[in-house]
Write a protein that holds these residues in place. Structure first.
Motif, short mmCIF file in Angstrom:
data_model
loop_
_atom_site.label_atom_id
_atom_site.label_comp_id
_atom_site.label_asym_id
_atom_site.label_seq_id
_atom_site.Cartn_x
_atom_site.Cartn_y
_atom_site.Cartn_z
N PRO A 193 0.81 -1.22 0.00
CA PRO A 193 0.00 0.00 0.00
C PRO A 193 0.85 1.27 0.00
CG PRO A 193 -0.68 -1.55 1.73
CD PRO A 193 0.65 -2.01 1.22
N ASP A 194 0.28 2.33 -0.53
CA ASP A 194 0.81 3.67 -0.37
C ASP A 194 0.24 4.20 0.94
OD1 ASP A 194 1.13 6.46 -0.33
OD2 ASP A 194 1.01 6.64 -2.50
N TRP A 195 1.07 4.23 1.99
CA TRP A 195 0.54 4.51 3.32
C TRP A 195 0.02 5.93 3.46
CZ3 TRP A 195 -0.95 0.58 5.86
CH2 TRP A 195 -0.30 -0.64 5.71
N ALA A 196 0.55 6.86 2.73
CA ALA A 196 0.01 8.22 2.76
C ALA A 196 -1.42 8.24 2.22
CB ALA A 196 0.90 9.16 1.95
N GLN A 197 -1.67 7.50 1.15
CA GLN A 197 -3.02 7.42 0.58
C GLN A 197 -3.96 6.63 1.50
OE1 GLN A 197 -4.35 8.97 -2.10
NE2 GLN A 197 -2.38 10.06 -2.14
N VAL A 198 -3.42 5.58 2.13
CA VAL A 198 -4.23 4.81 3.08
C VAL A 198 -4.69 5.70 4.23
CG1 VAL A 198 -4.17 2.93 4.78
CG2 VAL A 198 -3.17 2.58 2.50
N ALA A 199 -3.78 6.52 4.74
CA ALA A 199 -4.13 7.42 5.83
C ALA A 199 -5.28 8.35 5.43
CB ALA A 199 -2.91 8.23 6.26
N LEU A 200 -5.19 8.93 4.25
CA LEU A 200 -6.24 9.83 3.79
C LEU A 200 -7.55 9.07 3.58
CD1 LEU A 200 -4.26 12.00 1.22
CD2 LEU A 200 -4.96 12.64 3.54
N GLN A 201 -7.46 7.86 3.07
CA GLN A 201 -8.65 7.06 2.79
C GLN A 201 -9.47 6.81 4.05
OE1 GLN A 201 -7.76 3.32 0.86
NE2 GLN A 201 -9.75 2.43 1.35
N PHE A 202 -8.78 6.65 5.17
CA PHE A 202 -9.48 6.32 6.40
C PHE A 202 -9.60 7.50 7.36
CE2 PHE A 202 -7.97 2.13 4.92
CZ PHE A 202 -9.21 1.51 4.83
N GLY A 203 -9.47 8.70 6.82
CA GLY A 203 -9.80 9.89 7.58
C GLY A 203 -8.71 10.46 8.44
N TYR A 204 -7.46 10.06 8.22
CA TYR A 204 -6.34 10.60 8.98
C TYR A 204 -5.79 11.85 8.29
CZ TYR A 204 -6.30 6.45 11.92
OH TYR A 204 -6.66 5.47 12.81
N PHE A 205 -5.32 12.77 9.09
CA PHE A 205 -4.76 14.01 8.54
C PHE A 205 -3.53 13.72 7.70
CE2 PHE A 205 -1.96 17.75 8.92
CZ PHE A 205 -2.78 18.71 8.33
N ASP A 206 -2.71 12.78 8.17
CA ASP A 206 -1.52 12.39 7.41
C ASP A 206 -1.05 11.02 7.90
OD1 ASP A 206 -0.21 12.85 9.84
OD2 ASP A 206 0.53 14.82 9.23
N GLN A 207 0.02 10.54 7.29
CA GLN A 207 0.52 9.21 7.61
C GLN A 207 0.99 9.11 9.05
OE1 GLN A 207 3.38 7.85 4.76
NE2 GLN A 207 4.05 6.09 5.97
N SER A 208 1.56 10.15 9.60
CA SER A 208 2.08 10.10 10.97
C SER A 208 0.96 9.86 11.97
CB SER A 208 2.83 11.39 11.31
OG SER A 208 1.96 12.50 11.32
N HIS A 209 -0.24 10.41 11.71
CA HIS A 209 -1.36 10.18 12.61
C HIS A 209 -1.84 8.72 12.53
CE1 HIS A 209 -1.44 14.57 12.73
NE2 HIS A 209 -2.24 14.49 13.76
N LEU A 210 -1.81 8.15 11.33
CA LEU A 210 -2.14 6.73 11.19
C LEU A 210 -1.15 5.88 11.97
CD1 LEU A 210 -3.71 4.40 9.65
CD2 LEU A 210 -1.92 4.58 7.92
N ILE A 211 0.12 6.17 11.83
CA ILE A 211 1.16 5.41 12.54
C ILE A 211 0.98 5.54 14.04
CG2 ILE A 211 3.64 5.29 13.01
CD1 ILE A 211 4.07 6.11 10.06
N ARG A 212 0.67 6.74 14.52
CA ARG A 212 0.50 6.95 15.96
C ARG A 212 -0.63 6.08 16.51
NH1 ARG A 212 -2.33 12.28 18.16
NH2 ARG A 212 -4.01 11.14 17.12
N SER A 243 2.13 -1.62 17.16
CA SER A 243 2.74 -2.06 15.91
C SER A 243 2.64 -0.94 14.90
CB SER A 243 2.01 -3.31 15.39
OG SER A 243 2.44 -3.66 14.09
N SER A 244 3.50 -0.97 13.90
CA SER A 244 3.32 -0.07 12.75
C SER A 244 2.21 -0.62 11.87
CB SER A 244 4.61 0.02 11.95
OG SER A 244 4.87 -1.22 11.30
N PRO A 245 1.55 0.21 11.06
CA PRO A 245 0.52 -0.31 10.16
C PRO A 245 1.06 -1.41 9.24
CG PRO A 245 0.43 2.08 10.23
CD PRO A 245 1.67 1.68 10.98
N GLU A 246 2.27 -1.21 8.72
CA GLU A 246 2.84 -2.19 7.80
C GLU A 246 3.07 -3.53 8.48
OE1 GLU A 246 6.42 -2.48 4.49
OE2 GLU A 246 6.43 -0.88 5.98
N ALA A 247 3.67 -3.50 9.68
CA ALA A 247 3.92 -4.75 10.41
C ALA A 247 2.62 -5.43 10.80
CB ALA A 247 4.78 -4.47 11.64
N TRP A 248 1.62 -4.64 11.19
CA TRP A 248 0.32 -5.21 11.56
C TRP A 248 -0.32 -5.90 10.37
CZ3 TRP A 248 -4.72 -4.64 10.00
CH2 TRP A 248 -5.69 -5.13 10.87
#
Length: 253
Positions: free
Chosen positions: A215-234, A242-247
């Motif tokens: 996946p393009d994690w920046a696009q995944v973050a936006l798809q699920f309503g996150y402001f950016d990738q760092s908020h998804l990771i948090r 876990s990180s999204p990728e490892a999960w």
């Protein structure tokens, strides 16, 4: 592990999401599985040492270890609905496990344990027993104030998969943010902001499982309503450790 969910009886459907059973059989080595925050409170009754307890709202993942044969029958409350069964602010249960003897009294908890485990019963029979005792508790417990604004806020947050601003939601409901937060502490167990974050995380973790390839994690973050990738990771660090990728890699394995 054998897990099965059951539809609650009509009289309990306003309060229960489901009733469930689980049978875990291990060898000499304990088996551990991870449970993620899900914005629910559960009552669990297990045959080992007559254990009956409530698990409050979780804000972090927990590792559950099983050894030998463990049988469980449990009820999962709808968000905000468990307050009708406990005579304390639900924030006192959060991120913890509290025995039913403490919450319901020694006599009622002991009667429930005897009814569930003193005789061999099928899973369906144990589910029926637990629901009978939940009805007894509901009808005998002193009435509590209704969730009010918190109940409407829960529905709005879930409908939006957590993509709401608490300040705007409180204004729409005609209450202050502080009043809404107090109602959530009493009737839900966590703050409305944290409730919304967990809703968003649950929607993201469920939706990610259908993603193909890398996946393009920046696009995944936006798809699920996150402001950016760092908020998804948090959120994945906080709620899955876990990180999204490892999960996602672990789910695909």
């Amino acid at each position: 592990m054998v897990y099965q969910e059951y539809l609650p009886i009509p009289a309990l459907r306003p309060w229960l999401d489901c009733v469930w059973t689980c049978r875990v059989q291990t060898g000499a080595t304990p088996v551990t599985h991870q449970v993620l925050p899900d914005n629910c409170i559960d009552i669990l009754c297990q045959d080992q040492q007559d254990a009956s307890f409530a698990v409050g709202m979780m804000t972090v993942p927990i590792a559950v270890a099983s050894l030998g044969l463990v049988q469980t029958v449990a009820a999962r409350f709808r968000p905000g609905a468990a307050a009708s069964f406990f005579q304390l602010p639900l924030c006192e249960l959060s991120d913890g496990r509290t025995g039913l003897r403490q919450l319901w009294g020694r006599e009622l908890a002991a009667r429930l344990g005897d009814a569930l485990w003193s005789e061999p019963l099928s899973n369906a029979q144990r589910v029926s027993v637990l629901q009978d005792y939940l009805l007894l508790r509901l009808r005998s417990a002193p009435p509590r104030h209704q969730a009010g604004a918190a109940g409407h806020a829960i529905a709005a947050i879930e409908a939006a998969s957590g993509q709401v601003r608490v300040e705007e939601l409180a204004a729409q409901l005609g209450v202050s943010r502080q009043h809404l937060a107090l109602q959530f502490r009493q009737h839900v167990g966590i703050s409305p902001k944290l409730f919304a974050r967990i809703c968003r995380f649950r929607a993201a973790s469920a939706g990610m499982q259908s993603l193909a390839g890398q996946p393009d994690w920046a696009q995944v973050a936006l798809q699920f309503g996150y402001f950016d990738q760092s908020h998804l990771i948090r959120d994945f660090q906080d709620f899955a450790h876990s990180s999204p990728e490892a999960w996602l890699t672990g789910r695909r394995a």
